[in-house]
Each structure stands twice: as C-alpha cells, then as structure tokens.
Design a protein around this motif. Structure first.
Motif, PDB file in Angstrom:
ATOM      1  N   ALA A  49       2.521  -4.514   3.238  1.00  0.00           N
ATOM      2  CA  ALA A  49       1.654  -5.126   4.251  1.00  0.00           C
ATOM      3  C   ALA A  49       1.829  -6.638   4.267  1.00  0.00           C
ATOM      4  O   ALA A  49       1.758  -7.273   5.315  1.00  0.00           O
ATOM      5  N   ALA A  67      -8.773  -5.444  19.244  1.00  0.00           N
ATOM      6  CA  ALA A  67      -8.591  -5.062  17.847  1.00  0.00           C
ATOM      7  C   ALA A  67      -9.824  -5.382  17.015  1.00  0.00           C
ATOM      8  O   ALA A  67     -10.512  -6.331  17.262  1.00  0.00           O
ATOM      9  N   GLN A 123     -13.238  -9.928  10.458  1.00  0.00           N
ATOM     10  CA  GLN A 123     -12.786  -9.454  11.763  1.00  0.00           C
ATOM     11  C   GLN A 123     -13.742  -8.387  12.288  1.00  0.00           C
ATOM     12  O   GLN A 123     -14.148  -8.408  13.435  1.00  0.00           O
ATOM     13  N   PRO A 139       1.290  -9.904  15.662  1.00  0.00           N
ATOM     14  CA  PRO A 139       0.801  -8.682  16.322  1.00  0.00           C
ATOM     15  C   PRO A 139      -0.083  -7.844  15.401  1.00  0.00           C
ATOM     16  O   PRO A 139      -0.166  -8.103  14.202  1.00  0.00           O
ATOM     17  N   ASN A 140      -0.733  -6.834  15.951  1.00  0.00           N
ATOM     18  CA  ASN A 140      -1.564  -5.931  15.157  1.00  0.00           C
ATOM     19  C   ASN A 140      -0.744  -5.345  14.026  1.00  0.00           C
ATOM     20  O   ASN A 140       0.403  -4.963  14.217  1.00  0.00           O
ATOM     21  N   GLY A 141      -1.338  -5.322  12.857  1.00  0.00           N
ATOM     22  CA  GLY A 141      -0.654  -4.733  11.724  1.00  0.00           C
ATOM     23  C   GLY A 141       0.333  -5.654  11.054  1.00  0.00           C
ATOM     24  O   GLY A 141       1.057  -5.242  10.153  1.00  0.00           O
ATOM     25  N   ALA A 142       0.367  -6.931  11.460  1.00  0.00           N
ATOM     26  CA  ALA A 142       1.323  -7.871  10.872  1.00  0.00           C
ATOM     27  C   ALA A 142       0.982  -8.184   9.423  1.00  0.00           C
ATOM     28  O   ALA A 142       1.827  -8.667   8.674  1.00  0.00           O
ATOM     29  N   GLY A 143      -0.270  -7.936   9.033  1.00  0.00           N
ATOM     30  CA  GLY A 143      -0.664  -8.214   7.650  1.00  0.00           C
ATOM     31  C   GLY A 143      -1.569  -9.420   7.504  1.00  0.00           C
ATOM     32  O   GLY A 143      -1.806  -9.899   6.389  1.00  0.00           O
ATOM     33  N   LYS A 144      -2.117  -9.899   8.605  1.00  0.00           N
ATOM     34  CA  LYS A 144      -2.936 -11.124   8.565  1.00  0.00           C
ATOM     35  C   LYS A 144      -4.213 -10.915   7.752  1.00  0.00           C
ATOM     36  O   LYS A 144      -4.549 -11.715   6.876  1.00  0.00           O
ATOM     37  N   THR A 145      -4.927  -9.813   8.068  1.00  0.00           N
ATOM     38  CA  THR A 145      -6.172  -9.552   7.338  1.00  0.00           C
ATOM     39  C   THR A 145      -5.881  -9.273   5.869  1.00  0.00           C
ATOM     40  O   THR A 145      -6.610  -9.725   4.977  1.00  0.00           O
ATOM     41  N   THR A 146      -4.808  -8.550   5.605  1.00  0.00           N
ATOM     42  CA  THR A 146      -4.437  -8.281   4.216  1.00  0.00           C
ATOM     43  C   THR A 146      -4.154  -9.592   3.473  1.00  0.00           C
ATOM     44  O   THR A 146      -4.574  -9.768   2.323  1.00  0.00           O
ATOM     45  N   HIS A 206      -6.077 -14.017  17.979  1.00  0.00           N
ATOM     46  CA  HIS A 206      -5.181 -13.446  18.983  1.00  0.00           C
ATOM     47  C   HIS A 206      -5.203 -14.226  20.286  1.00  0.00           C
ATOM     48  O   HIS A 206      -4.287 -14.117  21.084  1.00  0.00           O
ATOM     49  N   GLU A 254     -10.211 -13.648  13.183  1.00  0.00           N
ATOM     50  CA  GLU A 254     -10.439 -13.352  14.592  1.00  0.00           C
ATOM     51  C   GLU A 254     -11.885 -13.611  15.016  1.00  0.00           C
ATOM     52  O   GLU A 254     -12.599 -12.687  15.398  1.00  0.00           O
ATOM     53  N   TYR A 277      -8.374  -7.928  -2.521  1.00  0.00           N
ATOM     54  CA  TYR A 277      -7.264  -7.168  -3.089  1.00  0.00           C
ATOM     55  C   TYR A 277      -6.533  -8.014  -4.123  1.00  0.00           C
ATOM     56  O   TYR A 277      -6.456  -9.226  -4.005  1.00  0.00           O
ATOM     57  N   PHE A 329       0.880  -1.178   0.000  1.00  0.00           N
ATOM     58  CA  PHE A 329       0.000   0.000   0.000  1.00  0.00           C
ATOM     59  C   PHE A 329       0.907   1.214   0.000  1.00  0.00           C
ATOM     60  O   PHE A 329       1.468   1.566   1.030  1.00  0.00           O
TER      61      PHE A 329
END
Ligand SMILES: Nc1ncnc2c1ncn2[C@@H]1O[C@H](COP(=O)(O)OP(=O)(O)OP(=O)(O)O)[C@@H](O)[C@H]1O
Ligand SMILES: [Mg+2]
Lengths: 363, 263
Positions: free
Chosen positions: B21, B263, B88, B40-47, B210, B175, B56, B16
């Motif tokens: 990501a 989260a 999520q 952790p948060n922002g690791a790119g799991k949802t992406t 998590h 999640e 995407y 991005f």
C-alpha cells in the motif's frame, strides 16, 4: 446529567431510606430492632425483614454501579466481576476465621486487604489482558474468574464447596443481632458509592472514560492512552465490587465459592442493562426491581389449570422472560429510555437555533 | 539535523498481505509549509497518514519527527507531541455533545486528565477554548446537540474542530473537503489560511485532497502518489507542468473527479 448540585429528588430518597425502618415499623406495629429474647435479639417482625430486603438491594446496587462504571461508562465488557466480589468476601472471611487477629483488627485488615487485593487484581488483569479487543477481553476475564471459582471450590482450607461460617462478628455489626445498625452502615456505603461514581464520571477523568466508550480510536488520536483509563475504571470498579462482597459476607455470615460464581457477574450485568447502561440511577433501579421481584415471587406457587409451578424452580426462566420483555419495551433500559424520551421532548419544544436538523438524533 | 524540517520519512513501506500500500517513501516536510499529497483512490495516501500517526506500524522504514525517531511510538504519544489529524471518514464521539467532542480535545494535553473529583465543567478554560474553536468553524449554534445529530457538513466541521482544539503543531488533514457541499469549500480554505496566518509559520499542514482547485491554490508543495509510490514532487507550478504527472495522472484525475469526491 450535568447538574452540579445534588438534585432534591436524591435528597428526598435518601431521607426516605433513612426513615424507612421506622416507617415500616409504624405501619406494621413491629419494632425496628427486632424482638428481645433475654439478652439476645431475634430478627423477627416486618421492619427487620424489610431491612434485610433493602440491605440486599443496596449490596446489589453497589455491585451493579461498580459494573456500570466499567461497562456502561468506559465501554469495557468484563465477565469477571464476580472475582472482585468474591475475593473481597474471602479476604475478610479468612482474616476473621482463620487468623489469630482479634475481631476488630480482622475487620479492619479484612476491609483494607479485601479492597487492596481487588485493586491489585484489577491492575494485573487489566495490564495482562486489556490489549485484547472486546469479546476476547471478556472471555479472558471470565476464564480468570472461573479459575478462582474452581480453586476455592476445591481448597480444603476454606472447606471447599461448603465454605465456612463467620462466627466471630461483634454484636454491634452482627446483622442477626443489630440489623438496624448494619442497615445504616450499608446505606452509608451505598450512598458513598453512588456519590463517588457520579463525581468520578463527571470529572475530567470520567469525561475520558466516555470518550473511550464512544470512540477509542479517536480518543487515542487526540492524545489519550485508552489503556490507562480502562485500567483506572477496572481497578476502581473492582474495589467497589469487593466492598459489596465484604458486606455480603457480613450479612450472610457465610463465605463460600458461590461468591465467585458467574451469578455475581451476570446479575449486575442484567441489572445495568435493565436499568440503563451508562446512567447513574439505572443500575440501582435494575437492582431494586430484580431483587424485589425475586423477594415477591420466589416463594410463590402458581397453579394454572391442573399444573402447579413453584416459581423458585423456574426462577431463571422467569428472569429471562422479564429481561426480554424489559429490553423490548425499554431498548436503552428503564432510565436510559426515559432520558432519551425527555431529551427528545425538550428538543422538540425548543429547537436550538441554527441547528439544521434538530430532532433526528436516533437515541 | 535540519531544524526547518519537522517531519521526514525514510524508505517507509507498508504491506497488507501481498498488497504494497505504501512503497519505499522517503519524504521531508518543511516546518510552516502546507504540503499536499494527491493521488488516485487507493494510491496509499491514508495508509501513509496512518504510518505517520502510528495507527499502523510500517513493514519497514522510519518516521522522524523533530529529529527523533518515532516509528515505534503509539498513536496517543505522537498526538501528545503535537501531531494531530483529521479523518477522511468522519470519526467523532457520536453520542456526546458537539461541545464535549471539542472540549475533550482541548483537555487532552492538559494536566487535569487525572482529576477525579471536580466536575469537568468547572475547568472552564477548556469550555471557553472549545467555544472559540466552534465559533471558528461555525458550529457554535449547535454546541449542545449530540454530535450524531449534525448534518454531514456539520460533522466535517466538527472533525476539523476536534483537530484544532488540541492546537497541534503538525496537522494531517485527510480529505477535509470530502463530501462537503461545494459552497462550503471556500469557508474551509479560509479557516485553513487564517490558521496559518495566526500561527506565523509555527504550524505545518500535510493535506490529502482530491479537489485540485484547492490543492493548486493553497499548497506550497505537492507530492503525487501512485500505487503506493511517489510519482513526483514539487511546487504546484512544477506539478502542473510535469509531463509524467500530466499524462499518467492529472488528466485521469480531472476526468475522474466525481469518483474522487465521493470517496
Ligand atoms: N487495513 C487494511 N488492510 C488491507 N488493505 C488495506 C488496509 N488499508 C488500506 N488497504 C489497501 O491499501 C491500499 C491503499 O489504501 P489507502 O486507503 O491508503 O488509499 P488512499 O490513497 O487513501 O485512497 P482514497 O483516495 O480512496 O482515500 C488500497 O488498496 C486499500 O485497499
Ligand atoms: Mg484515503
């Protein structure tokens, strides 16, 4: 919303509408057929006058219902609805006045051709532009409709801005000769439109329309292609709008670029919002309300103190004020607000068991 | 082609702007397994999930499902081929009833989608199916409520019910316990276990989670993501024993548990 049988209220209304010309005739001592003058009929008297008012309401109702299918049930905002309405009108007008076809053939081909053209336009516009999101799609459709408006406003063949008159109608269809027949024809089309759209919206396909309106992202995540369903909605909505346009041309015996003007997009939009977006009766109630107001008020001249106002001059302003008032009083439109209110009462009086929080649905 | 692998990614990346990501992820997922992805948060799991489902398009790399390259397929087509997901952030049809939310999902892969003229309610196998699923997740008493009238926990259950009703072969759970009251978590685990048992190895689950207790208990394999890349992969025991994971991540995650939950 979910009832399978046709509710008795609808039947009652239908019977009243069928009897309407005769009821008015009885009440006012006029003839439902108008006045005979030699072998011609003159459309004079209260019954035929009111038939004309109702015919307009049916037409606007069809137009508003078709808009509501796209906007209210599928959640697609189009500003190009007038295109379908106007092209339906132009098609039948051109075939009647500018071809060598005999009248019957011109009417039949005009009807079929007008509807087919609308379907084709719906498909093409949808395929080209439905990938655009929300407001971009709306602007695109507005631009296309305006292009046609300008084009026909300049096209010499169809007498540009002046448009042309329909001179070639058979007597049985001519609203200036056989208004009662035309009244029943338009009523029949109106009922057909209502029933068709209601069945469509309640069908499996209609269920997907609503899913896409509610949450397009989730709808595709469970396997629906939003583009396909939006195309279906726009095409069917366009066909019914064209039907309204065809009837309008026969009613007024006149074809002109005003049929393509943004009025025929804005009016159904307002009617739908006022009556109730995504309800079956809302657009019809909106159409009736606005047209009756129009009929009752437009010729009025109001004198306040020393200023005299002709309502016709400030009609748009008045319409705007009415719109604001209705939207403030009925945030979900007349029918929508009423339905929410009723649903809330039902839920209050008998909370479903096991529901942790039965009432707080915010609509 | 290895038939026991249902899904694989090759050098999958998503950028991005300047942010990478998802960074060059090559993974494979075994048919019938429950494979967790943590990080952790922002690791790119949802992406990463969004690349698997088609929401995407990857910047580079490929996604292979049942041996076929689906990298360019749109979301709805992948769903029709058996890839289902839960979100999520609750993603439901808010003004439709709970029942209709689930019924729509049951109808989605049927042949009635283009029937115009009979009411949807007359095709009652989909209604029955929806009630079955609502029973399974414990929502049948709220079936006729508008979905947005459900409390938060109910919406999470509905999220799962919508996924299950379509009977997907590959389930991507993002999640599933997010924001759930802790007493509801065992219920969810039970639902997942029951589902796996009933399918006799036909269903594959990839789960982002998590809650480390959940992850350690029910996963067959775990992938740890960090800053878009794979940090480690292995069985729960291997991951628990992995020194890098321990020092870089597990300690932090346990310490950071509250943040992850919300989260
Ligand atoms: N559509 C987007 N546009 C720009 N940046 C994005 C977008 N989606 C995600 N990101 C960024 O990509 C990174 C990874 O986000 P992602 O949501 O995949 O993380 P995650 O591992 O699911 O985190 P969490 O545990 O909080 O859900 C984050 O820095 C996020 O801000
Ligand atoms: Mg995430």
């Amino acid at each position: 919303m979910k009832e399978r049988a046709i509710p008795w209220v609808f039947l009652l209304i239908l019977v009243s509408l069928i009897a309407f010309p005769f009821i008015v005739a009885l009440l006012t001592g006029s003839s439902p057929l108008g006045v005979a003058r030699g072998d011609r009929m003159i459309m004079r008297g209260e019954s035929v006058r009111w038939q004309a008012v109702l015919i307009e309401i049916f037409l606007l109702g069809i137009l508003a219902m078709s808009y509501n299918l796209i906007f209210g049930f599928t959640g697609v905002i189009s500003f190009g609805h007038a295109l379908f309405f106007g092209m339906g009108g132009y098609t039948i007008g051109l075939l009647l006045e500018f071809t060598d076809l005999d009248t019957t053939s011109a009417l039949i081909f005009g009807l079929i051709g007008g509807l087919a053209l609308a379907a084709l336009l719906g498909l093409i516009i949808g395929l080209v532009s439905l990938r655009l999101q929300g407001v971009y799609f709306a602007i695109f459709t507005l631009a296309v409709a305006e292009m046609f408006f300008i084009f026909f406003g300049r096209l010499q063949l169809t007498r540009a801005e002046d448009g042309f008159a329909i001179t070639d109608l058979p007597v049985w269809l001519d609203p200036t000769q056989s208004r009662l027949t035309f009244y029943y024809i338009v009523l029949a089309v109106f009922v057909l439109t209502f029933v068709f759209i209601r069945r469509l919206v309640n069908s499996p396909t209609g269920a997907v329309f609503k899913a896409i309106r509610e949450n397009e992202d989730r709808a595709s995540a469970i396997g629906y292609n939003p583009l396909t369903y939006k195309l279906i909605a726009i095409t069917i909505g366009g066909v019914f709008a064209a039907l309204a346009g065809i009837l309008q041309v026969i009613l007024n015996k006149k074809v002109g670029p005003e049929l393509l003007s943004v009025t025929y997009t804005v009016d159904p939009l307002l009617m739908t919002i006022i009556g109730g977006i995504g309800t079956f009766t809302g657009p019809v109630i909106g159409a009736s309300g606005l047209h009756l107001l129009d009929t009752a008020l437009r010729e009025q001249i109001v004198t306040i103190g020393s200023t005299t106002i002709r309502v016709a001059d400030s009609w748009s302003l008045l319409l705007g004020l009415i719109f604001i008032a209705v939207v403030l009083i009925f945030p979900q439109g007349i029918v929508g607000t009423w339905m929410r209110w009723r649903a809330r009462r039902v839920r209050l009086s008998s909370p479903p068991k096991g529901a942790e929080n039965p009432v707080q649905a915010d609509h | 082609m290895n038939a026991s692998i249902i899904l694989e990614t090759h050098h999958l990346s998503k950028q991005f702007g300047g942010l990478v990501a998802v960074n060059d992820i090559s993974l494979h997922f075994e048919r019938g397994a429950l494979h967790s992805i943590i990080g952790p948060n922002g690791a790119g799991k949802t992406t990463f999930f969004n690349l698997l489902t088609g929401k995407y398009r990857p910047t580079s790399g490929t996604v292979i499902y049942k041996g076929e390259d689906i990298t360019r397929q749109p979301v709805f087509q992948r769903a029709r081929r058996g890839i289902g997901r839960s979100f999520q952030i609750t993603n439901i049809f808010p003004n439709l009833t709970v029942l209709e939310n689930v019924r729509l999902s049951a109808q989605a892969l049927s042949s009635i989608n283009f029937r115009f003229f009979r009411t949807a309610l007359s095709y009652d196998q989909y209604i029955r199916r929806a009630y079955e699923i609502l029973e399974l997740v414990g929502l049948n008493d709220s079936a006729l409520l508008p979905a947005n009238a459900l409390p938060h926990g109910g919406k999470r259950k509905l999220e799962l019910a919508i996924l299950l009703a379509a009977d997907p072969e590959l389930l991507l759970l993002d999640e599933p316990t997010a924001g759930m009251a802790s007493e509801q978590v065992p219920e969810l685990i039970q639902t997942i276990n029951a589902l796996r048992q009933a399918s006799q190895g036909a269903k594959t689950i990839i789960m982002v989670e998590h809650n480390m207790n959940v992850v350690m208990n029910i996963s067959d394999r775990i992938t740890v993501m960090h800053l878009g890349s794979v940090l480690a992969e292995g069985t729960p025991a291997e991951i628990a024993a992995n020194k890098t994971v321990q020092s870089v991540y597990l300690g932090e995650l346990y310490g950071d548990y509250g943040r992850g939950q919300s989260a």
